[in-house]
Design an enzyme around this catalytic site. Sequence first.
Site, PDB file in Angstrom:
ATOM      1  N   ASN A 191      -2.263 -15.908  -5.870  1.00 30.01           N
ATOM      2  CA  ASN A 191      -2.244 -14.436  -5.788  1.00 30.01           C
ATOM      3  C   ASN A 191      -3.072 -14.049  -4.566  1.00 30.01           C
ATOM      4  O   ASN A 191      -3.643 -14.906  -3.881  1.00 30.01           O
ATOM      5  CB  ASN A 191      -2.790 -13.814  -7.083  1.00 30.01           C
ATOM      6  CG  ASN A 191      -2.533 -12.322  -7.156  1.00 30.01           C
ATOM      7  OD1 ASN A 191      -1.414 -11.878  -6.936  1.00 30.01           O
ATOM      8  ND2 ASN A 191      -3.562 -11.533  -7.439  1.00 30.01           N
ATOM      9  N   LYS A 192      -3.131 -12.766  -4.295  1.00 30.12           N
ATOM     10  CA  LYS A 192      -3.816 -12.262  -3.096  1.00 30.12           C
ATOM     11  C   LYS A 192      -5.194 -12.894  -2.907  1.00 30.12           C
ATOM     12  O   LYS A 192      -5.929 -13.103  -3.869  1.00 30.12           O
ATOM     13  CB  LYS A 192      -3.915 -10.733  -3.226  1.00 30.12           C
ATOM     14  CG  LYS A 192      -4.515  -9.992  -2.071  1.00 30.12           C
ATOM     15  CD  LYS A 192      -3.889 -10.294  -0.729  1.00 30.12           C
ATOM     16  CE  LYS A 192      -2.404 -10.017  -0.670  1.00 30.12           C
ATOM     17  NZ  LYS A 192      -1.765 -10.587   0.548  1.00 30.12           N
TER      18      LYS A 192
ATOM     19  N   ARG B 169       8.481 -14.285   4.378  1.00 26.29           N
ATOM     20  CA  ARG B 169       7.162 -14.454   3.748  1.00 26.29           C
ATOM     21  C   ARG B 169       7.213 -15.708   2.878  1.00 26.29           C
ATOM     22  O   ARG B 169       8.095 -15.840   2.028  1.00 26.29           O
ATOM     23  CB  ARG B 169       6.779 -13.223   2.910  1.00 26.29           C
ATOM     24  CG  ARG B 169       6.538 -11.980   3.779  1.00 26.29           C
ATOM     25  CD  ARG B 169       5.744 -10.924   3.076  1.00 26.29           C
ATOM     26  NE  ARG B 169       4.347 -11.262   2.932  1.00 26.29           N
ATOM     27  CZ  ARG B 169       3.502 -10.576   2.161  1.00 26.29           C
ATOM     28  NH1 ARG B 169       3.936  -9.536   1.466  1.00 26.29           N
ATOM     29  NH2 ARG B 169       2.238 -10.930   2.056  1.00 26.29           N
TER      30      ARG B 169
ATOM     31  N   GLN C 130      -4.593  -3.259  -0.341  1.00 27.40           N
ATOM     32  CA  GLN C 130      -3.579  -2.836  -1.322  1.00 27.40           C
ATOM     33  C   GLN C 130      -4.204  -2.210  -2.566  1.00 27.40           C
ATOM     34  O   GLN C 130      -3.573  -1.403  -3.238  1.00 27.40           O
ATOM     35  CB  GLN C 130      -2.711  -4.034  -1.755  1.00 27.40           C
ATOM     36  CG  GLN C 130      -1.770  -4.553  -0.698  1.00 27.40           C
ATOM     37  CD  GLN C 130      -2.389  -5.703   0.059  1.00 27.40           C
ATOM     38  OE1 GLN C 130      -3.598  -5.724   0.291  1.00 27.40           O
ATOM     39  NE2 GLN C 130      -1.579  -6.668   0.445  1.00 27.40           N
TER      40      GLN C 130
ATOM     41  N   ASP D  14       1.968 -14.381  -7.157  1.00 26.99           N
ATOM     42  CA  ASP D  14       3.045 -14.587  -6.184  1.00 26.99           C
ATOM     43  C   ASP D  14       3.812 -15.878  -6.423  1.00 26.99           C
ATOM     44  O   ASP D  14       4.973 -15.990  -6.054  1.00 26.99           O
ATOM     45  CB  ASP D  14       2.483 -14.564  -4.769  1.00 26.99           C
ATOM     46  CG  ASP D  14       2.044 -13.147  -4.429  1.00 26.99           C
ATOM     47  OD1 ASP D  14       0.898 -12.787  -4.779  1.00 26.99           O
ATOM     48  OD2 ASP D  14       2.859 -12.393  -3.880  1.00 26.99           O
TER      49      ASP D  14
ATOM     50  N   ARG E 246       6.184  -4.840  -0.380  1.00 28.42           N
ATOM     51  CA  ARG E 246       5.420  -6.067  -0.616  1.00 28.42           C
ATOM     52  C   ARG E 246       5.244  -6.210  -2.122  1.00 28.42           C
ATOM     53  O   ARG E 246       5.667  -5.349  -2.892  1.00 28.42           O
ATOM     54  CB  ARG E 246       4.097  -6.105   0.171  1.00 28.42           C
ATOM     55  CG  ARG E 246       3.497  -4.808   0.613  1.00 28.42           C
ATOM     56  CD  ARG E 246       2.976  -3.980  -0.510  1.00 28.42           C
ATOM     57  NE  ARG E 246       2.104  -4.775  -1.354  1.00 28.42           N
ATOM     58  CZ  ARG E 246       1.891  -4.577  -2.626  1.00 28.42           C
ATOM     59  NH1 ARG E 246       2.489  -3.583  -3.269  1.00 28.42           N
ATOM     60  NH2 ARG E 246       1.103  -5.346  -3.329  1.00 28.42           N
ATOM     61  N   GLY E 247       4.628  -7.331  -2.541  1.00 27.43           N
ATOM     62  CA  GLY E 247       4.547  -7.618  -3.976  1.00 27.43           C
ATOM     63  C   GLY E 247       5.727  -8.522  -4.328  1.00 27.43           C
ATOM     64  O   GLY E 247       6.882  -8.206  -3.988  1.00 27.43           O
ATOM     65  N   ALA E 248       5.415  -9.627  -5.024  1.00 25.89           N
ATOM     66  CA  ALA E 248       6.430 -10.667  -5.223  1.00 25.89           C
ATOM     67  C   ALA E 248       7.759 -10.158  -5.810  1.00 25.89           C
ATOM     68  O   ALA E 248       8.834 -10.413  -5.237  1.00 25.89           O
ATOM     69  CB  ALA E 248       5.838 -11.779  -6.086  1.00 25.89           C
TER      70      ALA E 248
HETATM   71  O1  MRU Z   1       0.665  -9.462   0.311  1.00 27.01           O
HETATM   72  P1  MRU Z   1       1.219  -8.702  -0.866  1.00 27.01           P
HETATM   73  O2  MRU Z   1       0.802  -7.267  -0.904  1.00 27.01           O
HETATM   74  O3  MRU Z   1       2.717  -8.887  -1.003  1.00 27.01           O
HETATM   75  O4  MRU Z   1       0.556  -9.416  -2.106  1.00 27.01           O
HETATM   76  C1  MRU Z   1       0.833  -8.926  -3.381  1.00 27.01           C
HETATM   77  C2  MRU Z   1       0.099  -9.598  -4.456  1.00 27.01           C
HETATM   78  O5  MRU Z   1      -0.674 -10.522  -4.260  1.00 27.01           O
HETATM   79  C3  MRU Z   1       0.425  -9.147  -5.831  1.00 27.01           C
HETATM   80  O6  MRU Z   1      -0.694  -9.188  -6.657  1.00 27.01           O
HETATM   81  C4  MRU Z   1       1.504 -10.065  -6.374  1.00 27.01           C
HETATM   82  O7  MRU Z   1       2.601 -10.097  -5.509  1.00 27.01           O
HETATM   83  C5  MRU Z   1       1.953  -9.655  -7.700  1.00 27.01           C
HETATM   84  S1  MRU Z   1       2.995  -8.263  -7.580  1.00 27.01           S
HETATM   85  C6  MRU Z   1       3.512  -7.697  -9.049  1.00 27.01           C
END
Ligand code: MRU
Length: 368
Positions: A259-260, A95, A208, A249, A54-56
Amino acid sequence: MKVEGKHYRTIWEAGSGGFAIEIIDQRYLPHDFVIERLITLDNFCSAISDMHVRGAPLIGITAAYGIYIAALEIGNNPHFDDALLNASHSICKTRPTAVNLEWAVNKMLQSIHDEFSVDKKLSALLNTARRLADEDIANCISIGNHGFKIIEEISKSKFGQQVNILTHCNAGWLATVDYGTATAPIYKAFDNGIPIHIWVDETRPRNQGARLTAWELNSHGIPHTVIVDNAGGHLMQHGMVDMVIVGCDRATRQGDVANKIGTYLKALAAKDCDIPFYVALPTSTIDLNLTDGIAEIPIEQRNGDEVRYVEGLSDGKIREVLIPPESSPAANYGFDVTPARLITGLITEKGICNPCEEEIVKLFQSNK
Ligand code: MRU
């Protein structure tokens, strides 16, 4: 980064036994370090949608390798291009919020525009996936160098006293191929001897922050404290936070940032307390097609059970426990949008800019 002394990326090509990709399966962290092998397009789609990765930025690179695996599966099919397009649609659906997914898939498809034989298409796809992975690391290092200067300034203004940084979710090396976005300036500051301490939002529902950011910082020896998601405002009001750095994201050309979930509330509190709020992101996370983030960025809604249940270690075993009454439904919005007006600056691999259209477009035009 290193795990028990050994260097790992979050995704790599497996050494033997036909072409395969290996990933760190993040569902088991921080209590178990599990490596998963991905060999089919379906493996890649579930790894992304079920958040093994996960993470963009990491989602983008995983999708790129997924496209290459799909191309291997398609092989010498006369309808190669159509079949690859179908595979791209499947992977893009996994996603919706992180734009790096679509960005990476488009890069992969563009790389075979001028190739006619299947062999050449396959080698162009593999080279592109490898290049995108290497560029992701270079971008993170560059984000670290730019963001470091901000932390250094704050440290000087505090006459070398500890700099307290709050972060939300995990935008560390686990969310990229290596090094991280929001954590890159943090690692660089720590490695350069600046005294820092990180407030880590636990980041419900998937935690996370508590699970991944805390694990990363712990492994690197960086002083940190895990806090509940609602604690940030209180800490800011009491002068216990010098700056906020979060990941992203998807950002729009006007500088709104998804973002999250919960990031927006941290930005509001930071604005109220006059605390700088930075967003660290590679330019691949900026979607120039969008202007108004609240109206236009698609927000993922996930299974309500992620909210209803909490997972953790108990008696040496990973267990899930139910929090609300069995019959209470739950809503699970994965992301929120922080409007540009609440953001102090965007830290990108090309430099730091104000979150406004003029500066963002200029950044894209620069060759840095
Ligand atoms: O749902 P996730 O864990 O994929 O969400 C991740 C985030 O919101 C991160 O902060 C974002 O992707 C930046 S990653 C370098």
